[in-house]
Design an enzyme around this catalytic site. Structure first.
Site, mmCIF file in Angstrom:
data_model
loop_
_atom_site.group_PDB
_atom_site.id
_atom_site.type_symbol
_atom_site.label_atom_id
_atom_site.label_comp_id
_atom_site.label_asym_id
_atom_site.label_seq_id
_atom_site.Cartn_x
_atom_site.Cartn_y
_atom_site.Cartn_z
ATOM 1 N N ARG A 19 23.027 22.054 -13.049
ATOM 2 C CA ARG A 19 24.114 22.622 -12.043
ATOM 3 C C ARG A 19 24.285 24.027 -12.344
ATOM 4 N NH1 ARG A 19 25.741 25.511 -15.111
ATOM 5 N NH2 ARG A 19 27.211 25.357 -16.836
ATOM 6 N N HIS A 40 33.911 29.513 -18.063
ATOM 7 C CA HIS A 40 34.806 29.106 -19.125
ATOM 8 C C HIS A 40 36.213 28.982 -19.208
ATOM 9 C CE1 HIS A 40 31.722 29.901 -22.157
ATOM 10 N NE2 HIS A 40 30.994 30.857 -21.690
ATOM 11 N N ASP A 94 36.853 25.581 -17.818
ATOM 12 C CA ASP A 94 36.905 24.057 -17.475
ATOM 13 C C ASP A 94 37.879 23.331 -18.874
ATOM 14 O OD1 ASP A 94 34.953 24.686 -19.075
ATOM 15 O OD2 ASP A 94 33.663 22.961 -18.398
ATOM 16 N N SER A 145 23.012 23.361 -17.660
ATOM 17 C CA SER A 145 23.505 22.307 -18.051
ATOM 18 C C SER A 145 22.574 21.111 -18.277
ATOM 19 C CB SER A 145 24.570 21.814 -17.108
ATOM 20 O OG SER A 145 25.680 22.659 -17.207
ATOM 21 N N ASP A 162 30.493 20.564 -16.246
ATOM 22 C CA ASP A 162 28.846 20.349 -16.258
ATOM 23 C C ASP A 162 28.537 18.862 -15.779
ATOM 24 O OD1 ASP A 162 28.595 22.762 -17.008
ATOM 25 O OD2 ASP A 162 28.274 22.288 -19.141
#
Length: 516
Positions: A51, A58, A60, A169, A215
């Site tokens: 992705r 930074h 999530d 990711s 991700d």
């Protein structure tokens, strides 16, 4: 969001038209190698993509919304189940783990007891750990339905083209594809997207990283042609966000810095440290505001989003700040603006906090502090920059709101691209100056792109290297590409090959998520 992972018979639905010929050759090679190694065709192939995150960097793992999209690069796992499952009841499951690139990824074998799990040594950076992480997550899910479940033998062959340590990711794609492969091999014909994402989030943490969830969500939930809005509070939710049809069309370019920063290797001083800093920022702000945080789904059980929730859901203040707990009717955006404004008063040490200072503020011993926050995922730091990290998270959460509103507001179309680009540029500045997760090479790629006509440029992924994402007018794509080649890639590597340049620079469209 709770629909099943799709099953398809055609790869044309998975990739942009321009990628189809190369992907057909890649899939054919995977099948041919599988037949050569196992003397049979695979029963199925599990696929999950990498992705690129458009905005929401930074945040999530602090349980704030993000806006990624899947890309064409992916992990493929060809699978066969030798014999009938009943034939191996009570025996150890044996799984040879082979890769289409054996020189780089050596073959290995995993043996799992009937009621056990695959053993993972997170201190060893082995490619097979990611398969084992997905395997264990899938087995855990299957045992919730059947406590007596034991895994079957499997034969697998893995092919991945998501650059490792490139910020796209690769690890999440591998874990998601692995879990999907194990579930399908063990008889689960219908795999719900949400359950796959939730088990993959937890599973990847077994490899030694405090992963947040963006991700895995992007890898599984994405729909070809759309960006994806992912939220984590009060529960995981994903929403497809169609990109407006413009002329020239919205175009995103991805450029690799070729600075590898594998977050599983550098985690103690980079990625995991930021997770700990954000968690401690929430704890310290709560303590100062005389609020009691509640456990949540963040990696360490507490988050800045949880702090916001408690602040606006009840609690008491202290006289030092002369503010009352927030009104629960306050708009979400205003809540975030208020939390951001409080950071400088509550976390006022610009040079950061020592372990001793944090332990004293939280009324606990240093050993208790380390046991609670720094044992599961060790960190390497003497000072913790809590104020700077909280400022980035709250401001970035506000930028996500603004970015999403622009995409969904037809009235903004006339100046949509410059406004979206400005938000991406603000994110890069915050990542560089406040969150401190950029690097000189990333900064250089962004500067070059903007000077050549990009509206917005920023790092994507964990940072400290990896990839950048750029919002570029369609008629400026060649200008940006040529500027990078001349001023970055050939300046660093005069004899760089055309193949490597094609790998380095990609014009990306929103891709399809996991499939079988």
């Amino acid at each position: 969001m709770d629909e099943p992972v799709p099953v398809t018979q055609s790869i044309e639905s998975l990739y942009p038209d321009v990628n189809i010929p190369a992907q057909q050759k890649r899939w054919q090679n995977l099948i041919a190698q599988f037949e050569e190694k196992y003397n049979k065709k695979p029963a199925f192939v599990a696929r999950s993509p990498g992705r690129v995150n458009l905005i929401g960097e930074h945040v999530d793992y602090s349980l704030y919304e993000v806006l990624p999209m899947a890309i064409a690069a992916d992990v493929l796992i060809a699978v066969a189940v030798p014999g009938e499952k009943e034939d191996s009841e009570g025996d150890d499951a044996v799984i040879p783990m082979l890769n289409t690139n054996p020189r780089k990824h050596r073959a290995s074998e995993c043996t799992v007891p009937p009621k056990g799990l695959a053993k993972i040594d997170a201190t060893q950076h082995e490619w097979t750990n990611y398969f084992k992480a997905g395997f264990n997550g899938a087995v855990g899910l299957l045992r919730k339905d059947n406590a007596k479940f034991s895994p079957c033998n499997m034969q697998i062959l893995v092919d991945g083209n998501v650059p490792a340590g490139g910020g796209l990711s690769s690890s999440a794609a591998f874990v998601c594809a692995s879990a999907l492969a194990v579930l399908r091999a063990n008889g689960k014909e219908t795999v719900k997207k949400k359950e796959l994402v939730e088990l993959a989030i937890v599973s990847e943490r077994a490899v030694g990283v405090n992963s947040g969830g963006m991700d895995q969500s992007a890898s599984v939930f994405s729909i070809k042609g759309d960006a994806l809005s992912v939220s984590f509070s009060p529960q995981l939710n994903a929403e497809a966000i169609p990109l407006p049809e413009l002329e020239p069309p919205i175009t995103f370019m991805i450029a690799q810095s070729f600075v590898t920063s594998d977050k599983h290797v550098t985690a103690p001083r980079c990625y995991n440290l930021r997770v700990v800093e954000c968690t401690l920022a929430a704890e310290m702000m709560a303590k100062t505001l005389a609020l009691e945080l509640q456990d949540d789904s963040a990696p360490l059980g507490r988050s800045l989003r949880g702090l916001q929730h408690v602040y606006y859901g009840g609690g008491k203040s202290i006289d030092v700040l002369s503010v009352s707990p927030g009104d629960s009717n306050t708009s979400y955006k205003t809540q975030l603006e208020t939390m951001l404004s409080m950071v400088s008063n509550v976390l006022d040490k610009e040079d950061g906090y020592t372990r001793e200072e944090i332990a004293t503020a939280l009324s606990m011993s240093i050993s208790a502090l380390e046991e609670k926050y720094m044992t599961k995922f060790p960190v390497d730091a003497t000072r913790f920059m809590l104020g700077k990290r909280a400022r980035h998270v709250f401001s970035e959460a506000l930028r996500v709101i603004a970015f999403k509103e622009l995409l969904q507001d037809p009235a903004s179309i006339t100046d949509l691209l410059p406004r979206l680009g400005a938000l991406m540029n603000e994110t890069q500045e915050s990542c560089r100056e406040v969150y401190e997760c950029s690097c000189p090479e990333i900064d250089q790629l962004c500067t070059i792109a903007r000077s050549a006509g990009a509206y917005g440029s920023r790092l994507t992924g964990a940072g400290w290297g990896g990839c950048t994402v750029h919002l570029v007018p369609k008629n400026k794509v060649d200008d940006v590409r040529n500027a990078w080649i001349e001023r970055y890639y050939r300046a660093r590597e005069p004899d760089i090959s055309e193949a490597k340049l094609q790998e380095a620079i990609v014009v990306s469209q929103p891709g399809q998520g996991s499939v079988v």
